[in-house]
Design a protein around this motif. Sequence first.
Motif, PDB file in Angstrom:
ATOM      1  N   ARG A 169       2.851  -7.494  -6.747  1.00  0.00           N
ATOM      2  CA  ARG A 169       2.984  -6.867  -7.982  1.00  0.00           C
ATOM      3  C   ARG A 169       2.485  -5.317  -8.782  1.00  0.00           C
ATOM      4  O   ARG A 169       2.994  -4.507  -9.686  1.00  0.00           O
ATOM      5  N   ILE A 170       1.187  -5.382  -8.413  1.00  0.00           N
ATOM      6  CA  ILE A 170       0.614  -4.236  -9.352  1.00  0.00           C
ATOM      7  C   ILE A 170       1.265  -2.770  -8.769  1.00  0.00           C
ATOM      8  O   ILE A 170       1.587  -1.833  -9.401  1.00  0.00           O
ATOM      9  N   ALA A 171       1.771  -2.612  -8.005  1.00  0.00           N
ATOM     10  CA  ALA A 171       2.457  -2.164  -6.397  1.00  0.00           C
ATOM     11  C   ALA A 171       3.747  -1.635  -7.413  1.00  0.00           C
ATOM     12  O   ALA A 171       3.989   0.170  -7.418  1.00  0.00           O
TER      13      ALA A 171
ATOM     14  N   PRO B 289       2.342  -1.127  -1.817  1.00  0.00           N
ATOM     15  CA  PRO B 289       1.081  -2.155  -2.021  1.00  0.00           C
ATOM     16  C   PRO B 289       0.294  -2.103  -1.136  1.00  0.00           C
ATOM     17  O   PRO B 289      -0.710  -2.716  -1.309  1.00  0.00           O
ATOM     18  N   ASP B 290      -0.002  -1.086   0.297  1.00  0.00           N
ATOM     19  CA  ASP B 290      -1.374  -0.246   0.928  1.00  0.00           C
ATOM     20  C   ASP B 290      -1.791   0.190   0.354  1.00  0.00           C
ATOM     21  O   ASP B 290      -2.843   1.099   0.775  1.00  0.00           O
ATOM     22  N   GLN B 291      -1.244   0.843  -1.049  1.00  0.00           N
ATOM     23  CA  GLN B 291      -1.976   2.006  -1.713  1.00  0.00           C
ATOM     24  C   GLN B 291      -2.955   1.079  -2.621  1.00  0.00           C
ATOM     25  O   GLN B 291      -3.757   1.594  -3.971  1.00  0.00           O
ATOM     26  N   VAL B 292      -3.064  -0.727  -2.586  1.00  0.00           N
ATOM     27  CA  VAL B 292      -3.239  -0.900  -3.831  1.00  0.00           C
ATOM     28  C   VAL B 292      -4.488  -2.577  -3.159  1.00  0.00           C
ATOM     29  O   VAL B 292      -4.257  -2.836  -1.749  1.00  0.00           O
ATOM     30  N   ALA B 293      -5.782  -2.344  -3.244  1.00  0.00           N
ATOM     31  CA  ALA B 293      -6.660  -3.344  -2.806  1.00  0.00           C
ATOM     32  C   ALA B 293      -7.234  -4.298  -3.976  1.00  0.00           C
ATOM     33  O   ALA B 293      -7.327  -4.039  -4.869  1.00  0.00           O
TER      34      ALA B 293
END
Length: 398
Positions: free
Chosen positions: A353-355, A362-366
């Motif tokens: 959701r943040i992405a 999504p792989d840019q969000v941890a």
Amino acid sequence: MNPDPSPPAIACIIVAAGRGLRAGGDIPKQYREIGGRSVLARTLSVFLGEAELAQLVVVIGADDADLFAQAIADLPRARLGAAVIGGETRQDSVRAGLQALAAQGFDGIVLVHDAARPFVTGELIRRAIAAVAHVPGAVPALPVTDTIKRTDGQGRVVETPRRETLISVQTPQAFAFAPLLAAHDAAAAGGQHGFTDDAALLEWAGHPVAIFPGDPANVKLTHPQDFAVPPAPSSPLGVRVATGYDVHAFADGDHIWLGGVRIPHERGVLAHSDGDVALHALTDALLGALAEGDIGTHFPPSDPRWKGAASDQFLAFAAERLRLRGGRIDFLDLTIVCEAPRIGPHRDAIRARIAEIAGIRPDQVAIKATTSEAMGFTGRREGLAALATATLRLPETE
């Protein structure tokens, strides 16, 4: 007992037939680019991202077929029908779109949106749909902050209306389809051509129109300065890193919002908006990296517009500010501190959701979660906190 009726079908008319002369340029403003993508493509991509919308009808100028084809070249076509040719005025163009829907037997809820408002959000679209559930029409509204004067046309002020009674309205405006089409047909038959939005036309036909909270970021591109070109991509990109922090106390309730995801919980949070500490912290991190203040600068808690507001629009606003300056997000890192609820089962949904909101992968969000070992206000289960770090690149200026 009769089963519940099916929800009404929802369609949207995107008005893209104008020439946009005040904006300058050698093509209509809806086909000009911002950040390497046309205004119309940006607008359509937001609406196509809303699964509730069954169909989009785009009304274009008679000479704009090639420009339209270029604008939609990379967009999915399943719900995007053939373009409809508009008329001489916006009113004529909307009526053409309504008639195209009527020819297909459509009868439900119709949204009408200006193509030149590319910063519309999914949250605003969903608010429009919800607002028209029990009224013939509903429009997004913002309170007027400037003092407004009415003049006599000769340079003299004749009235100063009370500011608290005034609003400015935006699109998308939402309507029950049949009353709006009937109002357009009646106005055309009666030679009434001076309506500047569809809500005014519905009011003229005697129907009530409700308002719902608009979005100050949902601006209409009108003047040349609205298309100010960010630094060229070839400009050196500087790396910026900034942090954000937010905290909210628990209160009565049965859920909390984290990262744009609704999570069932035995408590709610005490907040002016929806109290999403994750999105608030991320928004502050992005705004900090841009040196553009913080979330309270742009969305003050003293403003009633943001009471109960969904926080996805705050993060989307910050991400769009970055894009308009020619920058891009490299990575978003988030740590959530609470004893409960457990974050692990929701981690992937929050990342996705943040992405989606920020326009990254999504792989840019941890997402990380931790407790405070029963110490402090989080340890006592009095609230929760979030710490965010944003890494981005922004063109350097001399």
